[in-house]
Design a protein around this motif. Structure first.
Motif, mmCIF file in Angstrom:
data_model
loop_
_atom_site.group_PDB
_atom_site.id
_atom_site.type_symbol
_atom_site.label_atom_id
_atom_site.label_comp_id
_atom_site.label_asym_id
_atom_site.label_seq_id
_atom_site.Cartn_x
_atom_site.Cartn_y
_atom_site.Cartn_z
ATOM 1 N N SER A 7 5.308 -39.061 2.201
ATOM 2 C CA SER A 7 4.588 -38.700 3.427
ATOM 3 C C SER A 7 4.823 -37.245 3.808
ATOM 4 N N GLY A 8 5.921 -36.644 3.319
ATOM 5 C CA GLY A 8 6.187 -35.241 3.619
ATOM 6 C C GLY A 8 7.431 -35.002 4.452
ATOM 7 N N LYS A 9 8.297 -35.996 4.562
ATOM 8 C CA LYS A 9 9.510 -35.850 5.376
ATOM 9 C C LYS A 9 10.398 -34.716 4.852
ATOM 10 N N THR A 10 10.632 -34.719 3.545
ATOM 11 C CA THR A 10 11.496 -33.685 2.961
ATOM 12 C C THR A 10 10.877 -32.304 3.134
ATOM 13 N N SER A 11 9.572 -32.202 2.956
ATOM 14 C CA SER A 11 8.895 -30.911 3.127
ATOM 15 C C SER A 11 9.039 -30.410 4.564
ATOM 16 N N ALA A 12 8.937 -31.318 5.529
ATOM 17 C CA ALA A 12 9.084 -30.930 6.937
ATOM 18 C C ALA A 12 10.494 -30.402 7.216
ATOM 19 N N LEU A 13 11.506 -31.067 6.652
ATOM 20 C CA LEU A 13 12.884 -30.617 6.845
ATOM 21 C C LEU A 13 13.121 -29.273 6.146
ATOM 22 N N LYS A 14 12.523 -29.102 4.972
ATOM 23 C CA LYS A 14 12.669 -27.826 4.258
ATOM 24 C C LYS A 14 12.036 -26.690 5.054
ATOM 25 N N LEU A 15 10.914 -26.965 5.689
ATOM 26 C CA LEU A 15 10.253 -25.930 6.486
ATOM 27 C C LEU A 15 11.113 -25.551 7.690
ATOM 28 N N ILE A 16 11.707 -26.537 8.351
ATOM 29 C CA ILE A 16 12.600 -26.257 9.484
ATOM 30 C C ILE A 16 13.786 -25.414 9.019
ATOM 31 N N THR A 17 14.373 -25.789 7.878
ATOM 32 C CA THR A 17 15.507 -25.050 7.329
ATOM 33 C C THR A 17 15.093 -23.628 6.970
ATOM 34 N N PHE A 18 13.916 -23.497 6.363
ATOM 35 C CA PHE A 18 13.400 -22.177 5.981
ATOM 36 C C PHE A 18 13.280 -21.274 7.200
ATOM 37 N N VAL A 19 12.708 -21.789 8.283
ATOM 38 C CA VAL A 19 12.512 -20.991 9.492
ATOM 39 C C VAL A 19 13.854 -20.581 10.097
ATOM 40 N N CYS A 20 14.811 -21.506 10.121
ATOM 41 C CA CYS A 20 16.140 -21.170 10.652
ATOM 42 C C CYS A 20 16.760 -20.017 9.870
ATOM 43 N N LYS A 21 16.632 -20.058 8.547
ATOM 44 C CA LYS A 21 17.226 -19.009 7.712
ATOM 45 C C LYS A 21 16.447 -17.705 7.833
ATOM 46 N N MET A 22 15.140 -17.803 8.004
ATOM 47 C CA MET A 22 14.342 -16.596 8.230
ATOM 48 C C MET A 22 14.762 -15.936 9.541
ATOM 49 N N LEU A 23 14.982 -16.738 10.587
ATOM 50 C CA LEU A 23 15.424 -16.207 11.870
ATOM 51 C C LEU A 23 16.820 -15.606 11.783
ATOM 52 N N ASN A 24 17.579 -16.018 10.759
ATOM 53 C CA ASN A 24 18.927 -15.488 10.544
ATOM 54 C C ASN A 24 18.948 -14.317 9.570
ATOM 55 N N ASN A 25 17.801 -13.694 9.358
ATOM 56 C CA ASN A 25 17.679 -12.452 8.574
ATOM 57 C C ASN A 25 17.701 -12.649 7.063
ATOM 58 N N GLU A 26 17.727 -13.864 6.574
ATOM 59 C CA GLU A 26 17.771 -14.044 5.125
ATOM 60 C C GLU A 26 16.440 -13.641 4.501
ATOM 61 N N PRO A 27 16.450 -12.908 3.389
ATOM 62 C CA PRO A 27 15.207 -12.572 2.690
ATOM 63 C C PRO A 27 14.488 -13.850 2.257
ATOM 64 N N LEU A 28 13.191 -13.913 2.456
ATOM 65 C CA LEU A 28 12.435 -15.138 2.179
ATOM 66 C C LEU A 28 12.641 -15.627 0.755
ATOM 67 N N ASN A 29 12.678 -14.706 -0.203
ATOM 68 C CA ASN A 29 12.765 -15.105 -1.600
ATOM 69 C C ASN A 29 14.169 -15.531 -2.019
ATOM 70 N N SER A 30 15.140 -15.381 -1.107
ATOM 71 C CA SER A 30 16.504 -15.830 -1.388
ATOM 72 C C SER A 30 16.818 -17.167 -0.739
ATOM 73 N N ILE A 31 15.919 -17.653 0.101
ATOM 74 C CA ILE A 31 16.148 -18.924 0.793
ATOM 75 C C ILE A 31 15.961 -20.067 -0.199
ATOM 76 N N ASP A 32 16.949 -20.963 -0.290
ATOM 77 C CA ASP A 32 16.949 -21.964 -1.351
ATOM 78 C C ASP A 32 15.907 -23.065 -1.176
ATOM 79 N N CYS A 33 15.240 -23.138 -0.032
ATOM 80 C CA CYS A 33 14.173 -24.127 0.129
ATOM 81 C C CYS A 33 12.806 -23.460 0.256
ATOM 82 N N ALA A 34 12.702 -22.230 -0.268
ATOM 83 C CA ALA A 34 11.431 -21.514 -0.226
ATOM 84 C C ALA A 34 10.369 -22.172 -1.097
#
Length: 366
Positions: free
Chosen positions: A32-59
């Motif tokens: 249904s997309g549960k894991t994808s939704a959690l990955k997106l939340i994690t991605f945004v948190c790391k983006m807000l924490n200055n991590e380069p997008l291409n280094s985020i492990d759930c990109a």
């Protein structure tokens, strides 16, 4: 009274308090997309924490993005902003609008702005996220030296000394291995395995020693965490991993994100973790647990419907808060979910019948 005990106040005005649920559950059928939704939340948190997008492990959540295609993300957050927007107490609500594209198989930020909204007595729950008429506070076009996959949040966070604490366990969904950086608390060991006397961790240069002792037994000396799987149950291993991260999250007041929380756990342990996050004495800093699950019975732990999000995949993934579908709190959530009343929450009957026919046909052919 129940709300005040299970929620945390983010900020208050002269007229009302704005609170958050300390636990959010996402539930849906397989794929249904549960894991994808959690990955997106994690991605945004790391983006807000200055991590380069291409280094985020759930990109990889953006793997389907084609070259030159764009995706827009709107991130609302509450944070200190005194260095970039002069307010009485330095706190404000912010809207970060980020447009991400793919160029030469790499993620790049092509447009980004930050708006800041002062907290005044006129703010109401219905308009707290309304930024119409609010001027842009920061823009990417004035940060010409910024790397193309780093958010303008890097400047905001540096000026205001802000950082989000976000701990995700997405990599542990299908891998269950214990990791320690210090001795395991005795209370935690006793909760999951009373037969263990202690579990200690020693590191000297690159050498690691894990010391495990069961009651009335000799010490067991190990050099790799993977060896613990021979002596501890899968539930004990995941329990120590999860609860140690929970303790750090309680201290920092951040986010703990877990996919398929029930894996390796019985229902009572899962319920215990949820209730710890909903206890303001254990969780005084408003830490939030965000998890996905397949088990509808876990939904009945919540008194409120807005703790729960229904995830569906119908020509695209959608995430809908249960409170917008189920208006009454006195209806048992697990029964509403399993009955199909919420739509898209049980496997389709046609798919079941096709599978049944295929199995019958295979038996006849055999």
């Amino acid at each position: 009274m129940e709300d005040s005990e299970s929620m945390s106040t983010i900020f208050s005005t002269e007229t009302q308090a704005f609170s958050q649920n300390n636990v959010l559950a996402m539930i849906g059928i397989n794929a249904s997309g549960k894991t994808s939704a959690l990955k997106l939340i994690t991605f945004v948190c790391k983006m807000l924490n200055n991590e380069p997008l291409n280094s985020i492990d759930c990109a990889e959540v953006f793997d389907g993005l084609k070259d030159r295609e764009c995706v827009a993300i709107e991130s609302y957050f509450y944070a200190n902003s005194g260095a970039t927007y002069r307010l009485v107490d330095g706190k404000a609500i912010h809207l970060l609008q980020t447009v991400i594209s793919k160029k030469d198989d790499k993620l790049v930020i092509v447009h980004e702005t930050l708006k800041t909204k002062a907290i005044t007595r006129d703010i109401r729950k219905k308009n707290v996220l309304d930024f119409k008429g609010i001027e842009i506070n920061m823009s990417r076009q004035f940060n010409e030296y910024l790397l193309d996959d780093v958010s303008i949040m890097v400047a905001f966070n540096k000026r205001n000394n802000e950082q989000i604490f976000a701990s995700d366990m997405l990599q542990y969904t299908n891998i269950n291995q214990l990791y320690l950086s210090a001795d395991c608390p005795l209370e935690l060991i006793a909760f999951f395995d009373p037969s263990v006397e202690y579990l200690r961790y020693e590191k000297e240069n690159k050498d690691v020693r894990i010391i495990l002792k069961f009651k009335d037994k000799e010490e067991i000396i190990l050099n790799q965490f993977a060896e613990l799987n021979r002596y501890l149950s899968s539930g004990t291993i995941k329990g120590i991993n999860t609860f140690l991260r929970a303790v750090k999250t309680f201290e920092a007041g951040g986010y703990l994100i877990i996919d398929e929380l029930e894996n390796h756990f019985n229902r009572e342990i899962v319920t215990t973790l949820i209730r710890l996050f909903m206890d303001n004495q254990v969780n005084p800093n408003g830490a939030m647990l965000i998890f996905s699950t397949h088990y509808a019975e876990l939904l009945d732990v919540f008194d409120r419907n807005d703790n729960v999000y229904i995830v569906r995949n119908r020509q695209g993934i959608s995430v809908e808060n249960l409170s917008t579908i189920l208006k009454r709190n006195d209806i048992k959530k697990s029964e509403a979910y399993q009955s199909g009343f919420l739509e898209g929450t049980v496997p389709m009957y046609e798919a079941y019948m096709d599978l049944k026919k295929a199995l019958i046909h295979a038996n006849k052919e055999g």
